[in-house]
Structure formats: C-alpha cells, structure tokens
Design a protein around this motif. Sequence first.
Motif, PDB file in Angstrom:
ATOM      1  N   GLY A 113       0.906  -1.250   0.006  1.00 22.94           N
ATOM      2  CA  GLY A 113      -0.006  -0.058  -0.088  1.00 22.94           C
ATOM      3  C   GLY A 113       1.005   1.150  -0.012  1.00 22.94           C
ATOM      4  N   GLY A 114       1.903   1.416   0.644  1.00 25.37           N
ATOM      5  CA  GLY A 114       2.763   2.352   0.808  1.00 25.37           C
ATOM      6  C   GLY A 114       3.436   2.654  -0.476  1.00 25.37           C
ATOM      7  N   SER A 115       4.026   1.691  -1.345  1.00 24.95           N
ATOM      8  CA  SER A 115       4.585   1.773  -2.526  1.00 24.95           C
ATOM      9  C   SER A 115       3.582   2.341  -3.566  1.00 24.95           C
ATOM     10  CB  SER A 115       5.271   0.721  -2.906  1.00 24.95           C
ATOM     11  OG  SER A 115       4.559  -0.381  -3.262  1.00 24.95           O
ATOM     12  N   MET A 116       2.308   1.962  -3.423  1.00 20.01           N
ATOM     13  CA  MET A 116       1.269   2.290  -4.412  1.00 20.01           C
ATOM     14  C   MET A 116       0.958   3.664  -4.057  1.00 20.01           C
ATOM     15  SD  MET A 116      -2.513   0.735  -5.039  1.00 20.01           S
ATOM     16  CE  MET A 116      -1.733  -0.714  -5.960  1.00 20.01           C
ATOM     17  N   ALA A 117       0.711   3.950  -2.657  1.00 21.15           N
ATOM     18  CA  ALA A 117       0.410   5.500  -2.475  1.00 21.15           C
ATOM     19  C   ALA A 117       1.238   6.460  -2.923  1.00 21.15           C
ATOM     20  CB  ALA A 117       0.200   5.588  -0.993  1.00 21.15           C
ATOM     21  N   LEU A 118       2.669   6.207  -2.863  1.00 23.71           N
ATOM     22  CA  LEU A 118       3.855   7.087  -3.225  1.00 23.71           C
ATOM     23  C   LEU A 118       3.713   7.199  -4.909  1.00 23.71           C
ATOM     24  CD1 LEU A 118       6.627   6.239  -0.882  1.00 23.71           C
ATOM     25  CD2 LEU A 118       5.224   7.947  -0.873  1.00 23.71           C
ATOM     26  N   GLU A 119       3.505   6.105  -5.568  1.00 24.18           N
ATOM     27  CA  GLU A 119       3.545   6.026  -7.012  1.00 24.18           C
ATOM     28  C   GLU A 119       2.444   6.853  -7.392  1.00 24.18           C
ATOM     29  OE1 GLU A 119       4.439   5.506 -10.826  1.00 24.18           O
ATOM     30  OE2 GLU A 119       5.686   4.982  -9.201  1.00 24.18           O
ATOM     31  N   LEU A 120       1.077   6.799  -6.939  1.00 25.01           N
ATOM     32  CA  LEU A 120       0.060   7.518  -7.241  1.00 25.01           C
ATOM     33  C   LEU A 120       0.151   9.012  -6.964  1.00 25.01           C
ATOM     34  CD1 LEU A 120      -2.692   5.166  -5.886  1.00 25.01           C
ATOM     35  CD2 LEU A 120      -2.452   5.829  -8.225  1.00 25.01           C
ATOM     36  N   MET A 121       1.117   9.292  -5.754  1.00 23.20           N
ATOM     37  CA  MET A 121       1.399  10.784  -5.601  1.00 23.20           C
ATOM     38  C   MET A 121       2.133  11.502  -6.834  1.00 23.20           C
ATOM     39  SD  MET A 121       0.014  12.134  -2.674  1.00 23.20           S
ATOM     40  CE  MET A 121       0.932  13.510  -2.733  1.00 23.20           C
ATOM     41  N   ARG A 122       3.183  10.378  -7.110  1.00 23.91           N
ATOM     42  CA  ARG A 122       3.855  10.883  -8.200  1.00 23.91           C
ATOM     43  C   ARG A 122       3.335  11.138  -9.562  1.00 23.91           C
ATOM     44  NH1 ARG A 122       6.973   9.293 -12.556  1.00 23.91           N
ATOM     45  NH2 ARG A 122       6.205   7.185 -12.509  1.00 23.91           N
ATOM     46  N   GLN A 123       2.069  10.418  -9.738  1.00 28.45           N
ATOM     47  CA  GLN A 123       1.287  10.854 -10.904  1.00 28.45           C
ATOM     48  C   GLN A 123       0.071  11.778 -10.629  1.00 28.45           C
ATOM     49  OE1 GLN A 123      -0.268   7.125 -12.769  1.00 28.45           O
ATOM     50  NE2 GLN A 123       1.100   5.932 -11.634  1.00 28.45           N
ATOM     51  N   SER A 124       0.444  12.568  -9.532  1.00 27.92           N
ATOM     52  CA  SER A 124      -0.576  13.730  -9.420  1.00 27.92           C
ATOM     53  C   SER A 124      -1.881  13.500  -8.797  1.00 27.92           C
ATOM     54  CB  SER A 124      -0.518  14.618 -10.594  1.00 27.92           C
ATOM     55  OG  SER A 124       0.803  15.204 -10.871  1.00 27.92           O
ATOM     56  N   TRP A 125      -1.965  12.154  -8.155  1.00 33.89           N
ATOM     57  CA  TRP A 125      -3.211  12.072  -7.692  1.00 33.89           C
ATOM     58  C   TRP A 125      -3.286  12.284  -6.254  1.00 33.89           C
ATOM     59  CZ3 TRP A 125      -7.488   8.286  -8.786  1.00 33.89           C
ATOM     60  CH2 TRP A 125      -7.315   7.916  -9.995  1.00 33.89           C
ATOM     61  N   GLU A 126      -4.614  12.662  -5.622  1.00 32.45           N
ATOM     62  CA  GLU A 126      -4.496  12.934  -4.286  1.00 32.45           C
ATOM     63  C   GLU A 126      -4.785  11.776  -3.599  1.00 32.45           C
ATOM     64  OE1 GLU A 126      -7.744  15.884  -3.413  1.00 32.45           O
ATOM     65  OE2 GLU A 126      -6.931  17.399  -4.633  1.00 32.45           O
ATOM     66  N   VAL A 127      -3.798  11.536  -2.452  1.00 32.78           N
ATOM     67  CA  VAL A 127      -3.935  10.008  -2.058  1.00 32.78           C
ATOM     68  C   VAL A 127      -4.162  10.635  -0.482  1.00 32.78           C
ATOM     69  CG1 VAL A 127      -2.643   8.117  -1.441  1.00 32.78           C
ATOM     70  CG2 VAL A 127      -2.285   9.128  -3.703  1.00 32.78           C
ATOM     71  N   VAL A 128      -5.460   9.801   0.034  1.00 35.54           N
ATOM     72  CA  VAL A 128      -5.538   9.610   1.410  1.00 35.54           C
ATOM     73  C   VAL A 128      -5.035   8.211   1.978  1.00 35.54           C
ATOM     74  CG1 VAL A 128      -7.399   9.788   3.115  1.00 35.54           C
ATOM     75  CG2 VAL A 128      -7.524  10.987   1.126  1.00 35.54           C
ATOM     76  N   GLY A 129      -4.092   8.357   2.815  1.00 34.98           N
ATOM     77  CA  GLY A 129      -3.542   7.183   3.244  1.00 34.98           C
ATOM     78  C   GLY A 129      -3.923   6.812   4.866  1.00 34.98           C
ATOM     79  N   ILE A 130      -4.558   5.528   4.850  1.00 34.31           N
ATOM     80  CA  ILE A 130      -5.073   5.275   6.262  1.00 34.31           C
ATOM     81  C   ILE A 130      -4.456   4.053   6.674  1.00 34.31           C
ATOM     82  CG2 ILE A 130      -7.358   4.917   7.358  1.00 34.31           C
ATOM     83  CD1 ILE A 130      -8.950   6.230   5.077  1.00 34.31           C
ATOM     84  N   ASP A 131      -4.337   4.104   8.020  1.00 34.52           N
ATOM     85  CA  ASP A 131      -3.597   2.790   8.530  1.00 34.52           C
ATOM     86  C   ASP A 131      -3.773   3.043  10.076  1.00 34.52           C
ATOM     87  OD1 ASP A 131      -1.261   0.697   7.487  1.00 34.52           O
ATOM     88  OD2 ASP A 131      -1.434   0.898   9.764  1.00 34.52           O
ATOM     89  N   ALA A 132      -4.048   1.743  10.757  1.00 36.29           N
ATOM     90  CA  ALA A 132      -4.140   1.717  12.132  1.00 36.29           C
ATOM     91  C   ALA A 132      -2.944   1.866  13.178  1.00 36.29           C
ATOM     92  CB  ALA A 132      -5.035   0.363  12.505  1.00 36.29           C
ATOM     93  N   ASP A 133      -1.840   1.771  12.361  1.00 34.26           N
ATOM     94  CA  ASP A 133      -0.602   2.044  13.191  1.00 34.26           C
ATOM     95  C   ASP A 133       0.003   3.421  13.112  1.00 34.26           C
ATOM     96  OD1 ASP A 133       2.186   1.979  14.306  1.00 34.26           O
ATOM     97  OD2 ASP A 133       2.436  -0.034  13.285  1.00 34.26           O
ATOM     98  N   PRO A 134      -0.148   4.273  14.227  1.00 37.92           N
ATOM     99  CA  PRO A 134       0.365   5.679  14.342  1.00 37.92           C
ATOM    100  C   PRO A 134       1.727   5.840  13.856  1.00 37.92           C
ATOM    101  CG  PRO A 134      -0.905   4.857  16.183  1.00 37.92           C
ATOM    102  CD  PRO A 134      -0.468   3.897  15.567  1.00 37.92           C
TER     103      PRO A 134
END
Length: 222
Positions: free
Chosen positions: A20-41
């Motif tokens: 999920g982390g690698s995907m989120a970063l790649e989507l950010m690089r593609q200029s998407w707005e990414v809301v990242g959610i996880d239970a671990d602070p």
Amino acid sequence: MAKKSATRNRIAVLGLGRFGGSMALELMRQSWEVVGIDADPAVVQTYADQLTHTAVANTTDEVALRQLGVHEMAHAVVGIGTALEAGILTTALLADLGVPNIWAKAVNRQQARILERVGAHHVVLPEHEMGERVAHLVTGKILNFIEFEDDYAIVKTHAPEETFDKTLADSALRSRHGVTVVSIKRPGEDFTYAAAGTVIYAGDILIVAGNTRNVEAFANLS
C-alpha cells in the motif's frame, strides 16, 4: 501532512504496508490526491509528509471512513493482505459504502476469491503484480504497463481524441509527445503492427513505447 494537490483525482489507500505504501507514493508521483489510512500511528507518521492526507483509523469502522470522505471517492485500495479478517471486512465495508472501484491485496488465491465475493472489483496477488505497476492500472487510463530499466516503458491504452481519423505520420506523436505507437487494435480485431500510414480511429487500443513519463502523459490524454 503533505500539501494538497491541485488534481481532482482522489484515491484512498487503506493499509500502508510495503504494498500500500509503494502504491500510494507512486500515485502521488502521478499527481493523484492520496488519502493514506492505517491503524498504526508509527506507519502513518512515516507517510505524513509524503501523501496528500494521512489518518490513523480502524479501516473496518464505517463512521471513521465516512468522516475521512472515503465513501465519496471513486477509487480505493485495500492493502491489508496479511491481516485476513481486517482485509475482508474493510473490502466489504467499502462495497457497502458504494465505492465504485475497489482494489484489494490478497496473499493467496483463496483469499482473492473471498475478496471478490465480498465486493472487490480487482484483486492483486503480490507475486504477480508489484505495487508500482498496479498504481498505473488503478487510474483506468493505462490498460497494461511494463517498465524496463533506464526509465523506458510500454503501455496499452485507449487512443486519445487528438489522434482520431489521422495517420500516425500526421499525428506526429514521436515529435509532439516523445512516444512511438508500436501496434494498434481495432474493436473486434487482433493487434496489428503500426506504420506511418496507419490511421487511428475512435475506439482503437494502442501499444505505445517510450520514456516512462512520456507514455504516462500520453495515456492521460485518453
């Protein structure tokens, strides 16, 4: 929290592990707005300055997801593959919320079948798909993506409107966009090799090669 992007494309990534982390970063690089959610602070803190928005939340909590606006998004990715129950419950909740395009990570084919049954539209098995590659497919602009070394890639994508009813020579895609059309597929037909005199029509599927950023930008024209 990262500065909010100007793009209108928004996606929720639930579970910020390696996938999920690698995907989120790649989507950010593609200029998407990414809301990242996880239970671990601690995990959320890692991505706090890299994603559009991050939140510590239980992904199986409907109230929490609604507060974060997940129910209003067209895309969501469930990256909770190792926690079987949480991944299934999260996927089912997203389906109940009416998210139209749900991608979910599975650790095996049995889990993949379960995720599909509870509402996942696309299931990814890590041994077959890498997070960065899938990030290109989630957007819907690129139908398939293969990246090689030296930032060179081949993509399968829809023909953009600017190419309709023109030959490849007239379109001048190599000089204007830095890409080369390798092959074309008409609806109901097989792929054929592309030549300078080949005419592109609405509904055609193209195989395009070139610099990774160039082919990504070209695919986004469709």
